[in-house]
Design a protein around this motif. Structure first.
Motif, PDB file in Angstrom:
ATOM      1  N   PHE A  51       0.840  -1.201   0.000  1.00 49.76           N
ATOM      2  CA  PHE A  51       0.000   0.000   0.000  1.00 49.76           C
ATOM      3  C   PHE A  51       0.878   1.256   0.000  1.00 49.76           C
ATOM      4  O   PHE A  51       1.849   1.346   0.751  1.00 49.76           O
ATOM      5  N   PRO A  52       0.541   2.246  -0.813  1.00 48.47           N
ATOM      6  CA  PRO A  52       1.425   3.404  -0.978  1.00 48.47           C
ATOM      7  C   PRO A  52       1.371   4.378   0.191  1.00 48.47           C
ATOM      8  O   PRO A  52       0.315   4.669   0.741  1.00 48.47           O
ATOM      9  N   LEU A  53       2.549   4.878   0.557  1.00 47.61           N
ATOM     10  CA  LEU A  53       2.666   5.973   1.516  1.00 47.61           C
ATOM     11  C   LEU A  53       3.661   6.978   0.937  1.00 47.61           C
ATOM     12  O   LEU A  53       4.832   6.662   0.757  1.00 47.61           O
ATOM     13  N   LEU A  54       3.185   8.161   0.645  1.00 45.39           N
ATOM     14  CA  LEU A  54       4.011   9.219   0.068  1.00 45.39           C
ATOM     15  C   LEU A  54       4.188  10.317   1.118  1.00 45.39           C
ATOM     16  O   LEU A  54       3.216  10.720   1.751  1.00 45.39           O
ATOM     17  N   VAL A  55       5.426  10.789   1.297  1.00 50.07           N
ATOM     18  CA  VAL A  55       5.724  11.828   2.293  1.00 50.07           C
ATOM     19  C   VAL A  55       6.483  12.964   1.612  1.00 50.07           C
ATOM     20  O   VAL A  55       7.498  12.726   0.951  1.00 50.07           O
ATOM     21  N   LYS A  56       5.987  14.186   1.784  1.00 51.51           N
ATOM     22  CA  LYS A  56       6.641  15.376   1.248  1.00 51.51           C
ATOM     23  C   LYS A  56       7.318  16.119   2.395  1.00 51.51           C
ATOM     24  O   LYS A  56       6.697  16.380   3.430  1.00 51.51           O
ATOM     25  N   THR A  57       8.588  16.479   2.203  1.00 45.77           N
ATOM     26  CA  THR A  57       9.351  17.152   3.249  1.00 45.77           C
ATOM     27  C   THR A  57      10.150  18.305   2.663  1.00 45.77           C
ATOM     28  O   THR A  57      10.287  18.433   1.441  1.00 45.77           O
ATOM     29  N   ASN A  58      10.691  19.137   3.543  1.00 43.79           N
ATOM     30  CA  ASN A  58      11.537  20.258   3.138  1.00 43.79           C
ATOM     31  C   ASN A  58      13.009  19.890   3.232  1.00 43.79           C
ATOM     32  O   ASN A  58      13.400  19.015   4.007  1.00 43.79           O
ATOM     33  N   VAL A  59      13.829  20.599   2.472  1.00 44.60           N
ATOM     34  CA  VAL A  59      15.277  20.468   2.590  1.00 44.60           C
ATOM     35  C   VAL A  59      15.727  21.090   3.918  1.00 44.60           C
ATOM     36  O   VAL A  59      15.145  22.062   4.390  1.00 44.60           O
ATOM     37  N   GLY A  60      16.750  20.511   4.530  1.00 44.40           N
ATOM     38  CA  GLY A  60      17.296  21.088   5.756  1.00 44.40           C
ATOM     39  C   GLY A  60      17.225  20.165   6.948  1.00 44.40           C
ATOM     40  O   GLY A  60      18.035  20.278   7.875  1.00 44.40           O
ATOM     41  N   GLU A  61      16.244  19.258   6.966  1.00 40.65           N
ATOM     42  CA  GLU A  61      16.126  18.263   8.029  1.00 40.65           C
ATOM     43  C   GLU A  61      15.932  16.896   7.400  1.00 40.65           C
ATOM     44  O   GLU A  61      15.398  16.778   6.298  1.00 40.65           O
ATOM     45  N   ASN A  62      16.364  15.869   8.123  1.00 42.41           N
ATOM     46  CA  ASN A  62      16.085  14.499   7.725  1.00 42.41           C
ATOM     47  C   ASN A  62      15.052  13.903   8.675  1.00 42.41           C
ATOM     48  O   ASN A  62      14.834  14.419   9.773  1.00 42.41           O
ATOM     49  N   TYR A  63      14.450  12.807   8.255  1.00 39.10           N
ATOM     50  CA  TYR A  63      13.329  12.252   9.008  1.00 39.10           C
ATOM     51  C   TYR A  63      13.443  10.736   9.098  1.00 39.10           C
ATOM     52  O   TYR A  63      13.933  10.074   8.178  1.00 39.10           O
ATOM     53  N   VAL A  64      12.948  10.202  10.217  1.00 37.95           N
ATOM     54  CA  VAL A  64      12.710   8.770  10.341  1.00 37.95           C
ATOM     55  C   VAL A  64      11.205   8.570  10.470  1.00 37.95           C
ATOM     56  O   VAL A  64      10.573   9.137  11.371  1.00 37.95           O
ATOM     57  N   LEU A  65      10.640   7.816   9.550  1.00 35.33           N
ATOM     58  CA  LEU A  65       9.224   7.453   9.597  1.00 35.33           C
ATOM     59  C   LEU A  65       9.081   6.188  10.420  1.00 35.33           C
ATOM     60  O   LEU A  65       9.741   5.179  10.150  1.00 35.33           O
ATOM     61  N   LEU A  66       8.229   6.237  11.451  1.00 36.79           N
ATOM     62  CA  LEU A  66       8.020   5.098  12.343  1.00 36.79           C
ATOM     63  C   LEU A  66       6.541   4.719  12.364  1.00 36.79           C
ATOM     64  O   LEU A  66       5.688   5.554  12.687  1.00 36.79           O
TER      65      LEU A  66
END
Length: 209
Positions: A51-66
């Motif tokens: 199942f698709p999960l799309l995440v849009k983020t900004n430049v400058g920080e990194n993320y961990v999806l939990l």
């Protein structure tokens, strides 16, 4: 003589007790602080991601999806997102609580981006369900984290992300429709007197709904 042997034995045990912890620490080594690759980190569900999960983020920080199981709270799925890069991952079926850990410098899975306030935590207020809708529609989600200027939650947007499966004729095969021109055939097949749509096959197409 016996007392001397006992004394040496006690000294040996003391030295062993002092050396052993240092040896174990040296074998364990420091936590791996190499930044993970953009994409899936681990999947503990035992189920394939569909199942698709799309995440849009900004430049400058990194993320961990939990993702954690909504019923039990146990960890289920994790992915690393480099801020600003296109990110889409396939998630196993189920209902999950969704959190993000955000920061700049990766310090390992235990500390994430730092223990002294460097790691920001964003948690969605509602659990998200990934499941099939109707016939052949895989229902996922799109999460937009790009508008966070007015607060962590104020600019957070969640929308459905759907993948539809459609059945179509495989027109690469020969066939006729009520005496019409042959479909997908060359002139060599025309003299064969083919029955209308004999042997035709279906094919499954996957498209964004």
């Amino acid at each position: 003589m016996a007392q001397t042997m006992v004394g040496w034995f006690r000294i040996a045990l003391l030295l062993f007790a002092l050396v052993l912890p240092a040896t174990l620490i040296a074998q364990a080594g420091p936590e791996n602080t190499t930044q993970p690759r953009h994409g899936l980190m681990w999947n503990k569900t035992g189920l394939p991601g569909v199942f698709p999960l799309l995440v849009k983020t900004n430049v400058g920080e990194n993320y961990v999806l939990l993702l954690s199981r909504a019923e039990t709270g146990t960890d289920a799925f994790a992915a690393f997102i480099v801020g600003g890069r296109f990110f889409k991952v396939l998630v196993p079926p189920g209902t999950y609580r969704v959190r993000f850990a955000a920061g700049v410098r990766w310090q390992g899975e235990d500390a994430m981006f730092g223990r002294q306030g460097e790691t920001k935590v964003i948690e969605l207020p509602e659990a998200l369900t990934f499941e099939v809708h109707g016939f052949g529609t895989k229902a996922g989600h799109k999460i937009d984290l790009t508008d966070r200027g007015s607060g962590e939650m104020a600019g957070l947007r969640v929308e459905p992300e759907l993948i539809c499966q459609r059945i179509a004729w495989d027109i690469s095969q020969c066939g006729t429709a009520g005496g019409a021109t042959l479909i997908g055939c060359n002139g060599d097949h025309a003299s064969g007197g083919l029955m209308p749509f004999v042997g035709r096959r279906f094919k499954l197409r996957t498209v964004v709904c």
